[in-house]
Scaffold this motif. Structure first.
Motif, short mmCIF file in Angstrom:
data_model
loop_
_atom_site.label_atom_id
_atom_site.label_comp_id
_atom_site.label_asym_id
_atom_site.label_seq_id
_atom_site.Cartn_x
_atom_site.Cartn_y
_atom_site.Cartn_z
N HIS A 1 -4.86 13.22 -4.49
CA HIS A 1 -5.52 12.18 -5.94
C HIS A 1 -4.26 11.22 -5.66
O HIS A 1 -4.87 9.92 -6.41
N ALA A 2 -3.44 11.29 -6.20
CA ALA A 2 -2.40 10.17 -6.84
C ALA A 2 -2.63 8.84 -5.98
O ALA A 2 -2.55 7.90 -6.43
N ALA A 3 -2.26 9.03 -3.95
CA ALA A 3 -2.30 8.08 -3.63
C ALA A 3 -3.84 7.73 -3.33
O ALA A 3 -3.85 5.88 -3.14
N VAL A 4 -4.74 8.63 -4.05
CA VAL A 4 -5.89 8.07 -4.36
C VAL A 4 -6.16 6.83 -5.10
O VAL A 4 -6.88 5.68 -5.40
N VAL A 5 -5.41 7.27 -6.55
CA VAL A 5 -6.04 6.87 -7.69
C VAL A 5 -5.27 4.76 -7.51
O VAL A 5 -5.50 3.83 -8.14
N ARG A 6 -4.19 4.97 -6.63
CA ARG A 6 -3.35 3.58 -6.03
C ARG A 6 -3.51 3.51 -5.84
O ARG A 6 -3.68 2.22 -5.25
N GLY A 7 -5.30 3.46 -4.62
CA GLY A 7 -5.26 2.53 -3.36
C GLY A 7 -4.72 2.51 -2.01
O GLY A 7 -5.36 1.28 -1.53
N ASP A 8 -4.15 3.29 -2.18
CA ASP A 8 -3.01 3.21 -1.17
C ASP A 8 -3.71 3.75 0.25
O ASP A 8 -2.77 4.98 0.70
N ARG A 9 -4.03 2.85 1.28
CA ARG A 9 -4.76 3.36 2.01
C ARG A 9 -4.47 4.04 3.73
O ARG A 9 -4.38 4.71 3.85
#
Length: 365
Positions: free
Chosen positions: A39-47
């Motif tokens: 979830h955290a990586a998605v929110v940060r846009g870190d593909r």
């Protein structure tokens, strides 16, 4: 001893702080629990990190405290495609019964990539008509928010128009300078699968006479409707009731020189203004605005030599381009024509007070 790079990446992801609740997720109660690393990586846009986490076995359909899956937090099409390829369910629902299509309809910013995001979600198998628990479909939500572009896209993706929404007004506020004394919106109606009427809705807040500039964007709904003669005007007084008024239109023209390609305008030369033309009344507080093709584009008389002289001096071109255009102009003088670049709409109330909307028409090739 060196730890593998993937382990270090996962360890760093697990140490990320909790994902803060977004404004659209807040319902007056503190957010419970914390989202996981995906979830955290998605929110940060870190593909890149999302891809690594999925490859390491992260659950693409894990839910946070509000039943949001990582896919529901995606804000761009590439992230959606990455999560769906990793097994994310595009038809999942959050705690309010909203799918990602519903969340986009409810929260998307008009400045954001909402249309591309919506297309990616529907391609992934999302139901474009799935209603949330309160019974509203995404189309109804987008219409209530006045998001014309999202409504148009939902219709193109096959969204059905509920009977309750047929001929319901969709209103989108247009930016106006502060102290203008009016509120202005563009208003559309739905019938079947079509956006069937386009209207400028004016709410008068003061009776003082003043001119309100209204810049239009090239290809905007109001611009297209005005050009097609399909634009209506509705006027309310300060009390919100239809205002007894007379409506008239006036055009202002400048010289345009065009030859099957980019054109040149001479706005600092001569300007022609038409007489005021009354707009036909349709109903109390409503008028049919005349389209640009039905209105004159007047211009003061001039000689070919006068035009050539001012073109040579004042055209916004390089010397080489100016010389080439002059050759074309001398060979085909008919390519010089007046062009309507401004329309004024005068509202004269029964009280005698008047207000003028000055529609600044876009220029494009």
């Amino acid at each position: 001893m060196r730890l593998p790079g993937l382990f270090l990446t996962l360890l760093a992801a697990l140490m990320l702080p909790p994902v803060p609740g977004r404004a659209e997720d807040v319902s007056g109660q503190p957010r419970r629990g914390r989202a996981d690393a995906l979830h955290a990586a998605v929110v940060r846009g870190d593909r890149a990190l999302v891809r690594q986490l999925l490859q390491a076995g992260a659950d693409p359909n894990a839910q946070d405290a509000r039943a949001h899956t990582p896919l529901m937090l995606a804000t761009d099409a590439p992230m959606v495609e990455l999560l769906v390829a990793g097994g994310a369910n595009a038809r999942a629902e959050d705690a309010q019964g909203r799918t990602l299509v519903g969340r986009i309809a409810a929260t998307a910013s008009r400045e954001g990539p909402a249309v591309q995001l919506l297309r990616a979600v529907v391609r992934a198998g999302a139901d474009v008509d799935r209603a949330h628990r309160a019974g509203e479909t995404p189309l109804e939500v987008a219409a209530r928010r006045g998001d014309i572009e999202l409504v148009r896209e939902l219709l193109s993706l096959g969204a059905l128009v509920p009977r309750a929404l047929e001929r319901t007004a969709i209103r989108v506020a247009l930016p106006l300078p502060s102290g203008a004394g009016v509120r202005l919106a563009e208003e559309w109606g739905l019938h079947g699968r079509e956006l069937v009427f386009r209207r400028l809705h004016v709410r008068l807040l003061t009776s003082a006479a003043e001119t309100v500039p209204v810049p239009l964007e090239l290809g905007s709904p109001v611009d297209e409707a005005l050009a097609d003669g399909a634009l209506e005007l509705s006027v309310d007084g300060p009390d919100g009731q239809p205002a007894p008024a007379e409506v008239a239109q006036q055009t202002e023209s400048v010289m345009r020189i065009s030859d099957d390609g980019p054109h040149v305008e001479l706005p600092d030369w001569k300007t022609g203004s038409s007489a005021w033309t009354a707009a036909p009344a349709l109903a109390p507080g409503r008028w049919q605005l005349l389209g640009l093709d039905a209105l004159p584009a007047p211009f003061p008389a001039f000689t070919p030599g006068e035009l050539e002289a001012v073109f040579e001096r004042g055209a916004p071109l390089s010397q080489g381009d100016r010389s080439r255009w002059l050759e074309v102009l001398r060979r085909s003088p008919e390519i010089a024509r007046p062009f309507i670049h401004r329309m004024r709409i005068r509202l004269r109330l029964a009280s005698g007070a008047a207000k003028t909307l000055e529609l600044q028409l876009p220029s494009g090739c």
